[in-house]
Every structure is written in C-alpha cells, then in structure tokens.
Scaffold this motif. Structure first.
Motif, short mmCIF file in Angstrom:
data_model
loop_
_atom_site.label_atom_id
_atom_site.label_comp_id
_atom_site.label_asym_id
_atom_site.label_seq_id
_atom_site.Cartn_x
_atom_site.Cartn_y
_atom_site.Cartn_z
N ASN A 29 34.59 -108.75 26.29
CA ASN A 29 34.96 -109.58 25.15
C ASN A 29 33.77 -110.08 24.34
O ASN A 29 33.94 -110.55 23.22
N ALA A 30 32.57 -110.01 24.90
CA ALA A 30 31.38 -110.46 24.16
C ALA A 30 31.00 -109.50 23.04
O ALA A 30 30.18 -109.84 22.19
N CYS A 31 31.59 -108.32 23.03
CA CYS A 31 31.29 -107.32 21.99
C CYS A 31 31.35 -107.95 20.60
O CYS A 31 32.33 -108.60 20.24
N LEU A 32 30.29 -107.73 19.83
CA LEU A 32 30.23 -108.31 18.48
C LEU A 32 31.39 -107.85 17.61
O LEU A 32 31.95 -108.62 16.83
N PHE A 34 34.33 -107.18 18.42
CA PHE A 34 35.56 -107.89 18.77
C PHE A 34 35.52 -109.33 18.24
O PHE A 34 36.51 -110.05 18.33
N ASN A 35 34.36 -109.74 17.75
CA ASN A 35 34.18 -111.11 17.26
C ASN A 35 33.78 -111.13 15.80
O ASN A 35 33.00 -111.98 15.37
N GLN A 36 34.32 -110.17 15.07
CA GLN A 36 34.19 -110.12 13.60
C GLN A 36 32.76 -109.90 13.12
O GLN A 36 32.40 -110.32 12.01
N ARG A 61 36.23 -101.39 15.28
CA ARG A 61 36.15 -101.79 16.70
C ARG A 61 36.03 -100.57 17.60
O ARG A 61 36.63 -99.54 17.34
N ALA A 83 27.48 -106.62 26.36
CA ALA A 83 28.94 -106.55 26.50
C ALA A 83 29.42 -105.36 27.30
O ALA A 83 30.59 -105.29 27.64
#
Ligand code: SF4
Ligand code: SF4
Length: 89
Positions: A29-32, A34-36, A61, A83
């Motif tokens: 979930n830390a994937c950039l 996945f965090n816009q 994504r 990530a």
C-alpha cells in the motif's frame, strides 16, 4: 507441439525466464501510484515486463504478472518507498 502442451505453457515459459519456485513480487500500500503520486520506476527497470500499468483516473497504477516475474529483485532496488517485496510461497 501438441495443443495440450501449448495450453500448459505459461508466459514465463514462453519468454524463457527462470521461475524461482513460484516466487514473485508483490506491491504494498505504500506504493506512490496507489497514493495519487505518479511513479513507474519498477516497471521501467523490469526486463521481464512483469509490471504493467493501467490508468485509473489521472494516475497509472501497477499490476504484477506473477507468472512472468523471475523474482530477480531489481525493482526492489529502485522503489523510492520500499513498497515492493518478494512473496515466496
Ligand atoms: S517503484 Fe514503488 S512507488 Fe513506484 S510505482 Fe513501483 S511500487 Fe509504486
Ligand atoms: S522481481 Fe524482477 S522480474 Fe519480478 S517484477 Fe521485479 S524486476 Fe520484474
């Protein structure tokens, strides 16, 4: 090649890549992406083409194709947020 054999070959077989006992990379979930935040460093470094990106809204994504991943760990080295990890069944 028989029809049965053709159906049983994975993309990893066809690409001549070496499986490592079913090990493959997983994206946390830390994937950039996945965090816009736009990032495709893992796909850029993956020679096997095991990470592809699909557009979801404004951000692309990543998706991992586990049957292609050779668990070489090259993508782990370039991920700026750590990530990625290798899942070894
Ligand atoms: S390199 Fe890391 S942060 Fe960038 S898209 Fe890949 S998993 Fe996400
Ligand atoms: S571990 Fe290697 S083959 Fe698998 S996705 Fe990462 S760079 Fe590609």
């Amino acid at each position: 090649m028989s029809a049965h054999l053709r159906r049983s070959l994975s993309r990893r077989d066809l690409l001549g890549l070496s499986p490592r006992a079913g090990a493959a990379v997983q994206i946390g979930n830390a994937c950039l992406a996945f965090n816009q935040v736009a990032c495709e460093s893992c796909a850029d470094i993956c020679e096997a083409g095991a990470i592809q990106f699909n557009r979801v809204g404004a951000i692309r994504r990543p998706i991992v194709y586990a049957d292609v991943c050779t668990a070489c760990e090259a993508c782990l080295e370039v991920c700026p947020v750590g990530a990625l990890q290798i899942h070894r069944p």
